[in-house]
Scaffold this motif. Structure first.
Motif, PDB file in Angstrom:
ATOM      1  N   LYS A  95      -7.331  -1.946 -12.890  1.00 41.62           N
ATOM      2  CA  LYS A  95      -7.362   0.004 -12.340  1.00 41.62           C
ATOM      3  C   LYS A  95      -7.195   0.194 -12.043  1.00 41.62           C
ATOM      4  O   LYS A  95      -6.099   0.227 -11.118  1.00 41.62           O
ATOM      5  N   ILE A  96      -6.861   2.378 -11.916  1.00 45.01           N
ATOM      6  CA  ILE A  96      -6.071   2.417 -10.953  1.00 45.01           C
ATOM      7  C   ILE A  96      -6.133   2.461  -9.961  1.00 45.01           C
ATOM      8  O   ILE A  96      -6.898   2.585  -8.711  1.00 45.01           O
ATOM      9  N   LYS A  97      -4.532   2.678  -9.050  1.00 48.22           N
ATOM     10  CA  LYS A  97      -4.635   2.188  -7.588  1.00 48.22           C
ATOM     11  C   LYS A  97      -3.251   3.477  -7.175  1.00 48.22           C
ATOM     12  O   LYS A  97      -2.037   2.808  -7.768  1.00 48.22           O
ATOM     13  N   TYR A  98      -3.864   4.715  -6.146  1.00 50.26           N
ATOM     14  CA  TYR A  98      -2.109   5.597  -6.094  1.00 50.26           C
ATOM     15  C   TYR A  98      -1.487   4.794  -5.165  1.00 50.26           C
ATOM     16  O   TYR A  98      -2.244   3.871  -4.007  1.00 50.26           O
ATOM     17  N   ILE A  99      -0.612   5.347  -5.098  1.00 48.62           N
ATOM     18  CA  ILE A  99      -0.056   4.114  -3.666  1.00 48.62           C
ATOM     19  C   ILE A  99       1.054   5.431  -3.185  1.00 48.62           C
ATOM     20  O   ILE A  99       1.644   6.783  -3.499  1.00 48.62           O
ATOM     21  N   THR A 100       1.529   5.982  -1.700  1.00 49.81           N
ATOM     22  CA  THR A 100       2.180   6.504  -0.840  1.00 49.81           C
ATOM     23  C   THR A 100       2.795   5.623   0.616  1.00 49.81           C
ATOM     24  O   THR A 100       2.249   4.682   1.046  1.00 49.81           O
ATOM     25  N   GLU A 101       3.686   6.771   0.939  1.00 47.17           N
ATOM     26  CA  GLU A 101       4.545   5.747   2.270  1.00 47.17           C
ATOM     27  C   GLU A 101       4.426   7.188   3.090  1.00 47.17           C
ATOM     28  O   GLU A 101       4.892   7.975   2.769  1.00 47.17           O
ATOM     29  N   ASN A 102       3.857   6.566   4.417  1.00 44.36           N
ATOM     30  CA  ASN A 102       3.250   7.604   5.393  1.00 44.36           C
ATOM     31  C   ASN A 102       5.106   7.515   5.836  1.00 44.36           C
ATOM     32  O   ASN A 102       5.992   6.889   5.812  1.00 44.36           O
ATOM     33  N   ARG A 103       5.162   9.141   7.278  1.00 42.39           N
ATOM     34  CA  ARG A 103       6.255   8.944   7.365  1.00 42.39           C
ATOM     35  C   ARG A 103       6.952   7.699   8.586  1.00 42.39           C
ATOM     36  O   ARG A 103       7.871   7.816   9.483  1.00 42.39           O
ATOM     37  N   ASN A 104       5.320   7.113   9.686  1.00 45.30           N
ATOM     38  CA  ASN A 104       5.895   6.032   9.780  1.00 45.30           C
ATOM     39  C   ASN A 104       6.728   4.959   9.338  1.00 45.30           C
ATOM     40  O   ASN A 104       6.925   3.392   9.565  1.00 45.30           O
ATOM     41  N   HIS A 105       6.305   5.232   7.810  1.00 45.04           N
ATOM     42  CA  HIS A 105       6.327   3.477   6.519  1.00 45.04           C
ATOM     43  C   HIS A 105       5.803   2.650   6.742  1.00 45.04           C
ATOM     44  O   HIS A 105       5.412   1.774   5.919  1.00 45.04           O
ATOM     45  N   ASP A 106       3.957   3.081   6.408  1.00 41.90           N
ATOM     46  CA  ASP A 106       3.137   2.853   6.690  1.00 41.90           C
ATOM     47  C   ASP A 106       3.017   2.517   4.756  1.00 41.90           C
ATOM     48  O   ASP A 106       3.604   3.738   4.552  1.00 41.90           O
ATOM     49  N   ILE A 107       2.931   1.409   4.362  1.00 41.26           N
ATOM     50  CA  ILE A 107       2.418   2.199   2.745  1.00 41.26           C
ATOM     51  C   ILE A 107       0.655   2.056   2.291  1.00 41.26           C
ATOM     52  O   ILE A 107      -0.230   1.422   2.619  1.00 41.26           O
ATOM     53  N   CYS A 108      -0.093   3.129   1.972  1.00 36.20           N
ATOM     54  CA  CYS A 108      -1.065   2.887   1.763  1.00 36.20           C
ATOM     55  C   CYS A 108      -1.655   3.617   0.272  1.00 36.20           C
ATOM     56  O   CYS A 108      -1.105   4.311  -0.540  1.00 36.20           O
ATOM     57  N   VAL A 109      -2.637   2.085  -0.024  1.00 39.29           N
ATOM     58  CA  VAL A 109      -3.412   1.929  -1.995  1.00 39.29           C
ATOM     59  C   VAL A 109      -4.174   2.929  -1.956  1.00 39.29           C
ATOM     60  O   VAL A 109      -5.774   2.599  -0.751  1.00 39.29           O
ATOM     61  N   ALA A 110      -5.123   3.860  -2.024  1.00 40.80           N
ATOM     62  CA  ALA A 110      -6.113   3.720  -3.181  1.00 40.80           C
ATOM     63  C   ALA A 110      -6.621   3.618  -4.036  1.00 40.80           C
ATOM     64  O   ALA A 110      -6.124   3.580  -5.199  1.00 40.80           O
ATOM     65  N   ASP A 111      -7.293   2.702  -4.134  1.00 39.55           N
ATOM     66  CA  ASP A 111      -7.954   1.474  -4.320  1.00 39.55           C
ATOM     67  C   ASP A 111      -9.364   1.423  -5.027  1.00 39.55           C
ATOM     68  O   ASP A 111     -10.354   1.705  -4.673  1.00 39.55           O
ATOM     69  N   SER A 112      -9.348   2.668  -5.991  1.00 38.97           N
ATOM     70  CA  SER A 112     -10.788   3.200  -6.235  1.00 38.97           C
ATOM     71  C   SER A 112     -12.058   2.220  -6.993  1.00 38.97           C
ATOM     72  O   SER A 112     -12.705   2.263  -6.305  1.00 38.97           O
ATOM     73  N   TRP A 113     -11.573   0.864  -7.632  1.00 40.95           N
ATOM     74  CA  TRP A 113     -12.584  -0.266  -7.858  1.00 40.95           C
ATOM     75  C   TRP A 113     -13.197  -1.036  -6.016  1.00 40.95           C
ATOM     76  O   TRP A 113     -14.016  -0.899  -6.685  1.00 40.95           O
ATOM     77  N   ALA A 114     -12.078  -0.628  -5.486  1.00 39.82           N
ATOM     78  CA  ALA A 114     -12.615  -1.248  -3.968  1.00 39.82           C
ATOM     79  C   ALA A 114     -12.811   0.012  -3.455  1.00 39.82           C
ATOM     80  O   ALA A 114     -13.945  -0.121  -1.745  1.00 39.82           O
ATOM     81  N   CYS A 115     -13.427   1.181  -3.581  1.00 41.34           N
ATOM     82  CA  CYS A 115     -13.707   2.180  -2.478  1.00 41.34           C
ATOM     83  C   CYS A 115     -13.249   2.480  -1.767  1.00 41.34           C
ATOM     84  O   CYS A 115     -14.145   2.800  -0.553  1.00 41.34           O
ATOM     85  N   ALA A 116     -11.360   1.999  -1.856  1.00 39.62           N
ATOM     86  CA  ALA A 116     -11.737   2.216   0.081  1.00 39.62           C
ATOM     87  C   ALA A 116      -9.874   2.265   0.138  1.00 39.62           C
ATOM     88  O   ALA A 116      -8.968   2.602  -0.882  1.00 39.62           O
ATOM     89  N   VAL A 117      -9.141   2.716   0.865  1.00 42.51           N
ATOM     90  CA  VAL A 117      -7.874   3.068   1.136  1.00 42.51           C
ATOM     91  C   VAL A 117      -7.647   1.770   2.249  1.00 42.51           C
ATOM     92  O   VAL A 117      -8.014   1.880   3.459  1.00 42.51           O
ATOM     93  N   VAL A 118      -6.499   1.297   1.236  1.00 44.84           N
ATOM     94  CA  VAL A 118      -6.084   0.108   2.014  1.00 44.84           C
ATOM     95  C   VAL A 118      -4.488   0.409   2.734  1.00 44.84           C
ATOM     96  O   VAL A 118      -3.792   0.973   1.615  1.00 44.84           O
TER      97      VAL A 118
END
Length: 554
Positions: free
Chosen positions: A435-458
């Motif tokens: 299932k679709i999962k979007y991704i980005t990197e924050n300025r503190n180098h954290d990796i953020c994934v929007a996991d729609s199937w898990a209903c969570a931002v990890v």
């Protein structure tokens, strides 16, 4: 004193050399008094441009049209690689239906960009090189002291030994001297390289100053930016001094037991210069976000949007075509996936090249000068969403061929550098599906994934360690389950994620605390998100094919 060479003298006419200047020829770049104006334009008024002296160098000098020599080229054709055209060319069959832009607008934009480049070279890049050079010079200055401590330690150890031990000491000192020469050579080599680049930066600044003074259109527009070249900083050199380890005395193992000298340990820290520096001033959230513009893309199902520059965004939807639009909604470019299938995601690298993932061929590709180049080809895994990191690397979300596993891979070029898949207890960080999962990197180098199937931002840190999960915010108006889709960050390290089913955007701080919604811009099925350098938010609406530009910060 010669009045013409006096620093206090007023500007004089370049022709009679005595009268005070009154006008200026912007084509010939000469000072003119009133009487000399008539003589100067006697060979044809259209060959000159006379302006008041205070407005000198204000007239743009356009190139002549090759097809219509009697006309100036004051337009550029976007469909023909931005060639210069005149008004007669625009009416010709060759350019029928093409998109044209004013050369004056391009000139102004490029002039501002050049001024910005000069500012970055002077105030950001050049000082950074100065710091690197100073660090190397300091290392060189402290070199003798560091090595002197080593030899002193060895001498103290040697005082406890007999004559044959002194031979060993001398041999090891020779080794130290040789290492010192290598150490010095390495530092000097890097310092020399930095000095050479600094010289090139000064040459470039000099050239830019000449362009800034000039009103010539062609040299200005044809100027090729050096920012990316100089932004690729050399690694920061840190060379650890050798270490001497004394050992207990043993006559039979005299040499080996006296001690050991470690070889030079040359460590290089990745030294990345971010041209788009984070806004150090605090930018607060607007009480009411504002809808700035709406771009109609024509897609039936619009999947994502990614920012290219101040006037352009790339989009893709349910077809093989990836489209680039300007803020007026005009289609500028189209790239078609060779596999004839819709891509899984798009991104833009640090050089402005389009990247896209193709589920059918299991590849990540780059579009360079209109040509599609394969960057990564996977075996047994399918690439999904992409994100270009602040250091120029690439994060790729991918799922296994059987659709039961999901992981994030960090790439440098096409080389795999890191795998992020499990937490410290060996449990999957992300839902095991395709299932679709979007991704980005924050300025503190954290990796953020929007996991729609898990209903969570990890969110994990740069080492892949889980920091936190966000599962939505209680609300009486948002009644459907939280299923995050697009995700991005702003200059303040806030995280924005699209809640497609509830038609809104969640804004979080970098530690996962809910701040507010964006739910007042008539959003319909928000899907992909991106933020430009001015913190404008772009939202792709999945079902109506629109991209909305929203101002959400003060």
């Amino acid at each position: 004193m010669d009045p013409h060479s006096s620093a206090q003298d007023v500007h004089r006419c370049n022709f009679c050399e005595s009268a005070i200047v009154h006008s200026y020829c912007d084509f010939c770049h000469v000072n003119l008094c009133k009487p000399c104006v008539v003589d100067h334009i006697s060979d044809g008024y259209d060959k000159h441009k006379i302006v008041p002296f205070g407005e000198r160098r204000s007239t743009l000098i356009y190139p002549k049209c090759g097809t219509h020599p009697h006309k100036n080229c004051d337009l550029q054709c976007k469909n023909c690689n931005d060639i210069f055209v005149c008004s007669s060319c625009t009416a010709s069959q060759t350019h029928k239906g093409h998109i044209f832009v004013e050369v004056s607008e391009v000139y102004t934009t490029k002039k501002n960009a050049i001024a910005d480049e000069a500012n970055k070279l002077e105030n950001l890049i050049s000082p950074t090189y100065e710091e690197i050079a100073l660090d190397l010079e300091n290392q060189l200055a402290s070199l003798d002291g560091g090595y002197e401590k080593l030899t002193t330690t060895m001498s103290k150890q040697g005082e406890q030994w007999h004559r044959e031990i002194d031979i060993v000491i001398n041999k090891m000192k020779t080794e130290i001297s040789e290492i010192k020469v290598k150490h010095r050579d390495i530092l000097q080599k890097h310092l020399n390289e930095i000095k050479q680049i600094q010289a090139l930066i000064k040459q470039t600044l000099h050239a830019i100053e000449e362009i800034k003074k000039s009103t010539e259109v062609s040299p200005t527009i044809e100027y090729s930016s050096k920012i990316r070249e100089f932004s690729k900083l050399p690694p920061k050199v840190k060379i650890a001094l050798p270490t001497f380890f004394p050992k207990p005395l043993d006559h039979e193992k005299l040499y080996n037991m006296f001690g050991q000298i470690t070889p030079l340990s040359t460590a290089t820290e990745e030294n990345v210069l971010s041209l788009n520096q984070p806004n150090t001033s605090v930018r607060e959230l607007l009480d009411e976000p504002e809808l700035v513009a709406t771009i109609q893309t024509g897609y039936e199902k619009l999947s994502s949007v990614t920012y290219l520059n101040e006037d352009c965004v790339w989009t893709f939807g349910s077809t093989k075509d990836i489209k680039c639009f300007n803020m007026k909604g005009e289609l500028l470019y189209t790239v078609s996936n060779k596999s004839e299938q819709r891509p899984n995601d798009i991104a833009v690298d640090s050089d402005g090249n389009l990247l896209f993932s193709d589920w059918k061929s299991r590849t990540v590709n780059k579009v360079n000068n209109g040509q599609i180049e394969e960057l990564i080809r996977l075996q047994g895994w399918t690439p999904s969403k992409l994100w270009v990191t602040s250091t120029g690397g690439l994060l790729v979300i991918m799922f296994s061929g059987d659709g039961t596993q999901c992981k994030v891979i960090r790439y440098s070029g096409s080389t795999e550098k890191q795998i992020i898949q499990f937490d410290d207890e060996g449990k999957p960080l992300y839902s095991g599906n395709n299932k679709i999962k979007y991704i980005t990197e924050n300025r503190n180098h954290d990796i953020c994934v929007a996991d729609s199937w898990a209903c969570a931002v990890v969110v994990v840190n740069q080492n892949g360690k889980l920091r936190w999960r966000y599962i939505g915010h209680p609300s009486v108006t948002k009644k459907k389950p939280f299923k995050p889709f697009g995700i991005t960050i702003d200059s303040q390290s806030r995280i924005l994620t699209a809640d497609r089913k509830n038609h809104c955007i969640h804004i979080l701080d970098q530690d996962g605390q809910f701040l507010r919604y964006i739910d007042n811009c008539d959003l319909k099925g928000p899907c992909g998100l991106c933020v430009d350098n001015n913190d404008n938010l772009f939202v792709s609406e999945h079902f109506n094919g629109n991209v909305k530009k929203i101002k959400f910060l003060r």
